[in-house]
Each structure stands twice: as C-alpha cells, then as structure tokens.
Design an enzyme around this catalytic site. Structure first.
Site, PDB file in Angstrom:
ATOM      1  N   THR A   1      67.900  41.813  19.551  1.00 23.67           N
ATOM      2  CA  THR A   1      68.709  42.885  18.960  1.00 23.67           C
ATOM      3  C   THR A   1      67.891  44.160  18.809  1.00 23.67           C
ATOM      4  O   THR A   1      66.736  44.097  18.398  1.00 23.67           O
ATOM      5  CB  THR A   1      69.146  42.445  17.548  1.00 23.67           C
TER       6      THR A   1
ATOM      7  N   SER B   1      69.908  41.566  25.998  1.00 22.39           N
ATOM      8  CA  SER B   1      70.357  41.088  24.685  1.00 22.39           C
ATOM      9  C   SER B   1      71.128  42.140  23.905  1.00 22.39           C
ATOM     10  O   SER B   1      71.615  41.882  22.814  1.00 22.39           O
ATOM     11  CB  SER B   1      69.158  40.682  23.838  1.00 22.39           C
TER      12      SER B   1
ATOM     13  N   THR C   1      65.803  41.142  13.324  1.00 21.48           N
ATOM     14  CA  THR C   1      66.153  40.552  14.617  1.00 21.48           C
ATOM     15  C   THR C   1      65.799  39.076  14.550  1.00 21.48           C
ATOM     16  O   THR C   1      64.903  38.690  13.803  1.00 21.48           O
ATOM     17  CB  THR C   1      65.399  41.260  15.763  1.00 21.48           C
ATOM     18  N   GLY C   2      66.500  38.273  15.302  1.00 21.80           N
ATOM     19  CA  GLY C   2      66.193  36.847  15.308  1.00 21.80           C
ATOM     20  C   GLY C   2      67.426  35.997  15.122  1.00 21.80           C
ATOM     21  O   GLY C   2      68.537  36.415  15.473  1.00 21.80           O
TER      22      GLY C   2
ATOM     23  N   THR D   1      73.757  44.479  19.336  1.00 20.05           N
ATOM     24  CA  THR D   1      73.353  43.238  20.009  1.00 20.05           C
ATOM     25  C   THR D   1      74.544  42.588  20.696  1.00 20.05           C
ATOM     26  O   THR D   1      75.694  42.862  20.325  1.00 20.05           O
ATOM     27  CB  THR D   1      72.764  42.234  18.985  1.00 20.05           C
TER      28      THR D   1
ATOM     29  N   ARG E   1      81.992  33.842  16.933  1.00 25.35           N
ATOM     30  CA  ARG E   1      80.763  33.917  16.146  1.00 25.35           C
ATOM     31  C   ARG E   1      80.310  35.380  15.998  1.00 25.35           C
ATOM     32  O   ARG E   1      80.245  36.130  16.957  1.00 25.35           O
ATOM     33  CB  ARG E   1      79.678  33.110  16.852  1.00 25.35           C
TER      34      ARG E   1
HETATM   35  C1  SD4 Z   1      72.117  37.486  16.254  1.00 22.73           C
HETATM   36  N1  SD4 Z   1      70.220  38.579  15.285  1.00 22.73           N
HETATM   37  O1  SD4 Z   1      73.226  37.744  16.701  1.00 22.73           O
HETATM   38  C2  SD4 Z   1      71.011  38.476  16.486  1.00 22.73           C
HETATM   39  C3  SD4 Z   1      70.228  38.067  17.685  1.00 22.73           C
HETATM   40  C4  SD4 Z   1      68.852  38.584  17.705  1.00 22.73           C
HETATM   41  O2  SD4 Z   1      66.705  38.508  18.330  1.00 22.73           O
HETATM   42  O3  SD4 Z   1      68.455  39.498  17.094  1.00 22.73           O
HETATM   43  N2  SD4 Z   1      67.945  38.014  18.356  1.00 22.73           N
HETATM   44  O4  SD4 Z   1      71.853  36.444  15.672  1.00 22.73           O
END
Ligand code: SD4
Length: 340
Positions: free
Chosen positions: A200, A68, A251-252, A218, A228
C-alpha cells in the site's frame, strides 16, 4: 529549544531534537519515489497538503506501484481488482474514503470527492462506483493481462492460498463453494498476507506552516474474499492526520492491523511528545503482542518535521524501506528501518 526560520528550516539547538527536523516534509511507505516526487512538486507549486497527498498517491495508482496499488493487481477470488483509499485533512479532521471500489482507477481521487462532495466519510462497493461515475470519474475495467494471469494461475493451483477458514470443503485444498462447519476450540492465528503480495502507498505531508494531511491507496490483498475491505481506507488504521500533532500511515496485513488503529495510536503518542520512531515502534509492538507473526510497518511524522518508521520482523522481511522528501534533501531519499 528550536527556531523556525522563514524558509521553514527548523534549527535544532537541542541535541534531543532529531536533526532531520525540517519542514515541509513528505514521507511515504515503500520506495515509491515517483509518488514522493509528485507530492513534492504539487506542494512546491502552491498545492495544499491535501493536493500533495492526493497527487502523490494518484501517481502510484497510475504507475501501479509494485502491482499493489491501482488497477491490474491483487485480483480477488473472482479475478476482479477492487480498490481501497482514503484521505484525511489534519486541520479539519475531515476524511473521505472508499472501499471495495470497482472499475474506477483513481481511488484516492474518489476518496477526496467523498470528503468534499458529501457529508459522509466512507462509501463502499458498487454504490461507491456509481457515486464516482456521477462525479465524473471514468469507469473502466481494472483487469490487465498481469492480474488475469495471477488469477488463472491461482485457479490452476486449486485456489491456493486463500483466506477461508472453518469451512468445508477444506480450503487448503479446494476452490469451494464453501459451507460453514463447526468452529474449532482453538482458533488459529494466521499470517494472512503474503509479504511479496502487498505494498500500500501510505503518505503523510506536512507543509511549512504545519498543516498535516495523510492518505492511502491500495488494491488490498491478493485473492481476497469479494467484499473484503482492508485497513487502508479506515481512519486511524490506514492513516491518520492531526495538525496539532502529526500524521502516520500503515502498510501490511490490514485484516490484523485495522484492529489496533496503529496510525491513530502513533499520532496520539506523538501528541504526548513521543519521538516519531518511538511512536511507530509502539504501534507495531501493540500488534505484535497479539500477532507476533504479522507482516506490517508504520511511518510517522510530527509537526516539527521529525519522522520515523517501524516494522515487524518476520521471515523474509527484516527491513522496511520508505521515502522522505524535505527541504534539506531536496530530492526523494530512500530510508530504511530495521524491523523489531
Ligand atoms: C490491506 N494494508 O489491504 C493493505 C495491504 C498492504 O502492504 O498494505 N500491504 O490489507
């Protein structure tokens, strides 16, 4: 009351002060141990907090942490891996960021170059890649066998899941090309990011003197619409640092989280005296109120060396692991917080 010893160890005389309050401190999202160790090594060999954040996050880019971070992960709808990253100096409030960066592996390195070699804050897309190339970064294909097979499997499965909505043909069945159709009266609120296709690296580093830096790196969201950019490179969303208060990183599901600037909110709450765990929880709760099913977590640390984390409980995600390194542990320690 607390006293800072020459070694940077803060003695807690008050029971109100969390006893893990020790500087220097490194906290990062997920169990990315090597990134933590690299950041610590950088700091302890005389590097600055910015160096530690950059090297720590770069380690994850090299290691392709969980697929990721860095090259060879999260192919977009065309199969390409693109990167988002940022770095923030909590002393000067300078930020460097890149979004939708193509063909360059070291995204956080380019983010730092944006901060130090331009008067801008955020460069995106092809132009960011040209900038990086001019600054001496190597241009190379970010596709790997793994990212190619994720992409081809997705194509074989009719491009499911994807991030399109309110278009025809029905995006839940097809690969497009898509055309807009009339918007429904009731908008649906999606759980967009697959909780297994994320991770991330977000890192906060605080040195013995209380200088704070934070950063992220990330490859974003798997099968994203080309162009995006997520929350990770956005100051206050992906990360925030202020040496008068502390640092935070998230993160998320960035598409949702960026709307709430959770890292900024958490730092502001810590500035007001909130314990880092409470600050993180409040940042998560603020999002949860509107998007109860969102997937995400925040790490927080203040300039006394206290830290904490919080996450939103969703099916398959009830605990959030994160890494901590301080003088007391002397090795990277994995900690876990129960989601709320
Ligand atoms: C995103 N926040 O590009 C990042 C992805 C991520 O855990 O952190 N996922 O949306």
């Amino acid at each position: 009351m607390m006293r800072i010893l020459p070694a940077g160890i803060i003695l807690c005389f008050s029971l109100a002060l969390p006893c893990h309050a020790v500087l220097p401190l490194i906290v990062n999202t997920w169990p990315f141990r090597d990134a933590t160790a690299t950041a610590w090594k950088t700091l302890s060999s005389g590097g600055s907090v910015l160096d530690a954040v950059e090297k720590g996050c770069s380690q994850c880019e090299i290691d392709q942490c969980d697929g990721s971070v860095g090259y060879g992960g999260s192919p977009d709808e065309t199969g390409e891996t693109t990167l988002d990253a940022m770095i923030m100096n909590g002393d000067t409030m300078e930020v460097g960021a890149v979004g939708d960066l193509r063909r360059i592996k070291n995204a956080i390195g380019v983010a730092r170059a944006v901060m130090e070699r331009t008067k801008h804050t955020f460069l995106v897309g092809e132009s960011a890649s040209v900038f990086a190339e001019n600054m001496g970064f190597t241009t190379e294909d970010l596709t790997t066998n793994t990212s190619f097979s994720i992409f081809t499997k997705w194509l074989q499965e009719n491009c499911q899941p994807n991030y399109r909505q309110n278009v025809s043909p029905d995006p839940s069945k097809s690969c497009g090309p898509y055309k807009p159709h009339a918007l429904p009266q009731q908008r649906r609120r999606h759980q967009l990011i697959d909780i297994h296709a994320h991770d991330t690296i977000g890192m906060v580093v605080i040195d013995q003197a209380g200088h704070v830096a934070a950063g992220t790196s990330t490859n974003g969201a798997r099968h994203k619409v080309p162009g995006r950019v997520g929350d990770s490179p956005i100051a206050g969303a992906g990360a925030y640092a202020d040496s008068t208060a502390g640092g935070a990183a998230a993160t998320g599901n960035g598409d949702v989280m960026m709307r709430f600037l959770p890292s900024y909110l958490a730092v502001e709450l810590m500035r007001g005296g909130a314990d880092p765990s409470v600050a993180c929880k409040t940042a998560i709760t603020r999002i949860k109120r509107h998007f109860p099913g969102f997937f995400g977590a925040v790490i927080c640390a203040n300039t006394t060396g206290s830290y904490g984390a919080a996450c939103n409980k969703v099916p398959g995600f009830s605990q959030f692991p994160y890494m901590v390194f301080n003088q007391k542990s002397n090795v990277p320690i994995q900690e876990t917080v129960d989601c709320i």
